[in-house]
Design a protein around this motif. Structure first.
Motif, PDB file in Angstrom:
ATOM      1  N   ALA A   1       0.814  -1.210   0.000  1.00  0.00           N
ATOM      2  CA  ALA A   1       0.000   0.000   0.000  1.00  0.00           C
ATOM      3  C   ALA A   1       0.849   1.262   0.000  1.00  0.00           C
ATOM      4  N   ASP A   2       2.046   1.206   0.618  1.00  0.00           N
ATOM      5  CA  ASP A   2       2.839   2.436   0.722  1.00  0.00           C
ATOM      6  C   ASP A   2       3.686   2.679  -0.520  1.00  0.00           C
ATOM      7  N   GLU A   3       3.676   1.767  -1.459  1.00  0.00           N
ATOM      8  CA  GLU A   3       4.520   1.940  -2.632  1.00  0.00           C
ATOM      9  C   GLU A   3       3.974   3.047  -3.543  1.00  0.00           C
ATOM     10  N   VAL A   4       4.900   3.684  -4.255  1.00  0.00           N
ATOM     11  CA  VAL A   4       4.512   4.780  -5.144  1.00  0.00           C
ATOM     12  C   VAL A   4       3.866   4.179  -6.389  1.00  0.00           C
ATOM     13  N   GLU A   5       2.761   4.769  -6.847  1.00  0.00           N
ATOM     14  CA  GLU A   5       2.128   4.336  -8.094  1.00  0.00           C
ATOM     15  C   GLU A   5       3.116   4.529  -9.231  1.00  0.00           C
ATOM     16  N   ASN A   6       3.302   3.555 -10.050  1.00  0.00           N
ATOM     17  CA  ASN A   6       4.261   3.704 -11.125  1.00  0.00           C
ATOM     18  C   ASN A   6       3.856   2.819 -12.287  1.00  0.00           C
ATOM     19  N   THR A   7       3.858   3.408 -13.461  1.00  0.00           N
ATOM     20  CA  THR A   7       3.390   2.623 -14.607  1.00  0.00           C
ATOM     21  C   THR A   7       4.510   2.287 -15.584  1.00  0.00           C
ATOM     22  N   SER A   8       5.605   3.062 -15.569  1.00  0.00           N
ATOM     23  CA  SER A   8       6.626   2.857 -16.591  1.00  0.00           C
ATOM     24  C   SER A   8       7.717   1.883 -16.164  1.00  0.00           C
TER      25      SER A   8
ATOM     26  N   VAL B   1      13.465  10.765  -9.174  1.00  0.00           N
ATOM     27  CA  VAL B   1      14.216  10.975  -7.924  1.00  0.00           C
ATOM     28  C   VAL B   1      13.258  11.024  -6.734  1.00  0.00           C
ATOM     29  N   GLY B   2      12.180  11.780  -6.890  1.00  0.00           N
ATOM     30  CA  GLY B   2      11.220  11.940  -5.787  1.00  0.00           C
ATOM     31  C   GLY B   2      10.574  10.613  -5.416  1.00  0.00           C
ATOM     32  N   GLU B   3      10.174   9.843  -6.440  1.00  0.00           N
ATOM     33  CA  GLU B   3       9.528   8.546  -6.162  1.00  0.00           C
ATOM     34  C   GLU B   3      10.497   7.577  -5.504  1.00  0.00           C
ATOM     35  N   ALA B   4      11.742   7.542  -6.054  1.00  0.00           N
ATOM     36  CA  ALA B   4      12.738   6.605  -5.508  1.00  0.00           C
ATOM     37  C   ALA B   4      13.048   6.967  -4.054  1.00  0.00           C
ATOM     38  N   ALA B   5      13.219   8.277  -3.801  1.00  0.00           N
ATOM     39  CA  ALA B   5      13.548   8.713  -2.432  1.00  0.00           C
ATOM     40  C   ALA B   5      12.439   8.301  -1.470  1.00  0.00           C
ATOM     41  N   ARG B   6      11.183   8.451  -1.924  1.00  0.00           N
ATOM     42  CA  ARG B   6      10.055   8.083  -1.053  1.00  0.00           C
ATOM     43  C   ARG B   6      10.053   6.589  -0.758  1.00  0.00           C
ATOM     44  N   LEU B   7      10.355   5.792  -1.767  1.00  0.00           N
ATOM     45  CA  LEU B   7      10.381   4.340  -1.563  1.00  0.00           C
ATOM     46  C   LEU B   7      11.485   3.933  -0.581  1.00  0.00           C
ATOM     47  N   ILE B   8      12.628   4.636  -0.677  1.00  0.00           N
ATOM     48  CA  ILE B   8      13.751   4.284   0.205  1.00  0.00           C
ATOM     49  C   ILE B   8      13.517   4.856   1.610  1.00  0.00           C
ATOM     50  N   GLY B   9      12.758   5.960   1.663  1.00  0.00           N
ATOM     51  CA  GLY B   9      12.489   6.592   2.962  1.00  0.00           C
ATOM     52  C   GLY B   9      13.461   7.713   3.275  1.00  0.00           C
ATOM     53  N   ILE B  10      14.036   8.330   2.218  1.00  0.00           N
ATOM     54  CA  ILE B  10      14.932   9.474   2.446  1.00  0.00           C
ATOM     55  C   ILE B  10      14.457  10.640   1.582  1.00  0.00           C
TER      56      ILE B  10
ATOM     57  N   LEU C   1      19.302  11.725  -1.567  1.00  0.00           N
ATOM     58  CA  LEU C   1      19.610  10.780  -2.642  1.00  0.00           C
ATOM     59  C   LEU C   1      20.611  11.402  -3.618  1.00  0.00           C
ATOM     60  N   ARG C   2      20.370  12.669  -3.983  1.00  0.00           N
ATOM     61  CA  ARG C   2      21.306  13.341  -4.898  1.00  0.00           C
ATOM     62  C   ARG C   2      22.677  13.491  -4.265  1.00  0.00           C
TER      63      ARG C   2
ATOM     64  N   ARG D   1      16.253   8.276 -13.988  1.00  0.00           N
ATOM     65  CA  ARG D   1      15.237   7.238 -13.787  1.00  0.00           C
ATOM     66  C   ARG D   1      15.840   6.084 -13.001  1.00  0.00           C
ATOM     67  N   TYR D   2      15.204   5.703 -11.923  1.00  0.00           N
ATOM     68  CA  TYR D   2      15.700   4.611 -11.067  1.00  0.00           C
ATOM     69  C   TYR D   2      14.915   3.346 -11.368  1.00  0.00           C
ATOM     70  N   THR D   3      15.635   2.230 -11.474  1.00  0.00           N
ATOM     71  CA  THR D   3      14.958   0.938 -11.659  1.00  0.00           C
ATOM     72  C   THR D   3      14.699   0.336 -10.278  1.00  0.00           C
ATOM     73  N   ARG D   4      13.903  -0.714 -10.242  1.00  0.00           N
ATOM     74  CA  ARG D   4      13.648  -1.468  -9.008  1.00  0.00           C
ATOM     75  C   ARG D   4      14.987  -1.945  -8.403  1.00  0.00           C
ATOM     76  N   ALA D   5      15.877  -2.419  -9.316  1.00  0.00           N
ATOM     77  CA  ALA D   5      17.179  -2.943  -8.856  1.00  0.00           C
ATOM     78  C   ALA D   5      17.997  -1.831  -8.186  1.00  0.00           C
ATOM     79  N   ASP D   6      17.958  -0.616  -8.778  1.00  0.00           N
ATOM     80  CA  ASP D   6      18.681   0.521  -8.173  1.00  0.00           C
ATOM     81  C   ASP D   6      18.168   0.754  -6.754  1.00  0.00           C
ATOM     82  N   ILE D   7      16.856   0.739  -6.611  1.00  0.00           N
ATOM     83  CA  ILE D   7      16.242   1.047  -5.310  1.00  0.00           C
ATOM     84  C   ILE D   7      16.601  -0.030  -4.281  1.00  0.00           C
ATOM     85  N   GLU D   8      16.566  -1.282  -4.714  1.00  0.00           N
ATOM     86  CA  GLU D   8      16.944  -2.372  -3.801  1.00  0.00           C
ATOM     87  C   GLU D   8      18.406  -2.220  -3.362  1.00  0.00           C
TER      88      GLU D   8
END
Ligand SMILES: Nc1ncnc2c1ncn2[C@@H]1O[C@H](COP(=O)(O)OP(=O)(O)OP(=O)(O)O)[C@@H](O)[C@H]1O
Ligand SMILES: [Mg+2]
Length: 327
Positions: free
Chosen positions: A2-9, A14-23, A28-29, A48-55
């Motif tokens: 539920a807390d994940e950012v909506e993402n279609t692509s 940067v903003g979405e990735a930071a939110r997912l990581i919690g920073i 992040l920059r 653009r950050y991939t799922r792998a980048d975020i992990e």
């Protein structure tokens, strides 16, 4: 999720990735510009950050092996020399660099707590309830009063309260009065990499307790006559090392609030070197409006994109070298 950012692509801004990581996006920059993590691919929409980048970035925060926290007290009985400013920004810089960090606000003025964005009204239990007793007569464990901070997932605070002033007086007639903080920290030392203790501008029971709990101390020195008490402070450091179980190493004097090229700055630097010898940090903290203004923001400067924050990363790097050498 539920807390994940909506993402279609399939990639994230940067903003979405930071939110997912919690920073914060700034953080992040900053991690990227400091080479701590690689920058992501760019397309015409920008980074653009991939799922792998975020992990990968999440792992950077989650998988460190902890032995025992290195505990640093920031002390000077002179007021207004930059102890709290140094504590909160250094804590943030260490957290951004990948350490798990606890700040213990050990000053009844509650400045580190408020500078980290926590209002004294929202503090239910504080370090005063750990060293002394709560209104219902019980004592809290340190782990019970620690709160996470919104600025970074690896940054935590043991808040203070004005009650700590009374606790200080009540400590005087208690057994083990100089080492109570050290004993309170003991059960949680393995849970953090670094613990920072922000001390009050007095050389009393609170500063003694902070020093006996510390592996090392930092002494901020500004351009005023802060050096008058330095001899007494260094003598007290030695006594605390004798009483307690820890080394209480003098990590260094830190020149703070420096206005460039003034005669006063040069004199203070010379005098500081006379007293502290080689134990003076290479990093100096300049006097900057941006640093002064950040005090009321509820967010340390290192969590913004302000250039003035860079000095605190330089200080963190100097300290990382010293801490590494002692382990
Ligand atoms: N490098 C700097 N440039 C400009 N202002 C600064 C700087 N460092 C600290 N200040 C300002 O000076 C004041 C005192 O700083 P700070 O609270 O960090 O000192 P302190 O030693 O913790 O004080 P106290 O002894 O009261 O706890 C604050 O208002 C802060 O914003
Ligand atoms: Mg302070």
């Amino acid at each position: 999720m539920a807390d994940e950012v909506e993402n279609t692509s399939g990639t994230y801004t940067v903003g979405e990735a930071a939110r997912l990581i919690g920073i914060e996006p700034h953080t992040l920059r900053r991690l990227e510009s400091r080479g701590i993590i690689p920058a992501p691919v760019r397309d015409k929409r920008g980074r653009r950050y991939t799922r792998a980048d975020i992990e990968h970035i999440r792992e950077h925060y989650g998988t460190r092996r902890r032995r025992e926290a290195y505990t640093i007290a920031i002390v000077n009985q002179k007021g207004g020399v930059g102890k709290t400013t140094t504590t909160v920004n250094l804590a943030g810089a260490f957290a951004i660099n990948g350490h798990r960090v606890l700040v213990i606000d050990f000053d009844p003025q509650v400045n580190a707590t408020s500078t980290l964005g926590i209002s004294w009204r929202d503090v239910e239990y504080s370090i005063a309830d750990v060293l002394g007793t709560t209104p219902d007569g019980t004592t809290k464990r340190l782990s019970e009063i620690i709160v996470p901070l919104p600025h970074h997932p690896s940054l935590f605070l043991a808040p203070s309260s004005i009650k700590l002033a009374y606790t200080e007086m009540s400590l005087i007639n208690r057994p083990g009065r100089d080492t109570r903080l050290d004993s309170a920290i003991e059960p949680i030392r393995k849970e953090y990499d670094i613990i920072l203790l922000d001390c009050p501008p007095t050389l009393g029971m609170l500063s003694f307790n902070a020093m006996t709990a510390a592996d090392g101390i930092i002494v901020p020195i500004d351009e005023s006559l802060a050096l008058q008490g330095a001899g007494q402070l260094l003598a007290t450091r030695k006594e605390c090392a004798d009483i307690g179980r820890r080394r209480v190493a003098l990590l260094g004097a830190l020149l703070t609030r420096q206005r460039t090229q003034t005669a006063a700055a040069e004199v203070i630097e010379e005098l500081t070197k006379e007293i502290f010898g080689s134990r003076v940090f290479k990093t100096k903290i300049p006097e900057r409006v941006g640093i002064a203004n950040s005090t009321g923001m509820g967010r340390p400067l290192v969590f913004t994109d302000a250039r003035e924050a860079d000095v605190f990363f330089s200080l963190a790097e100097e300290l990382e070298g010293m801490i590494h050498a002692t382990k």
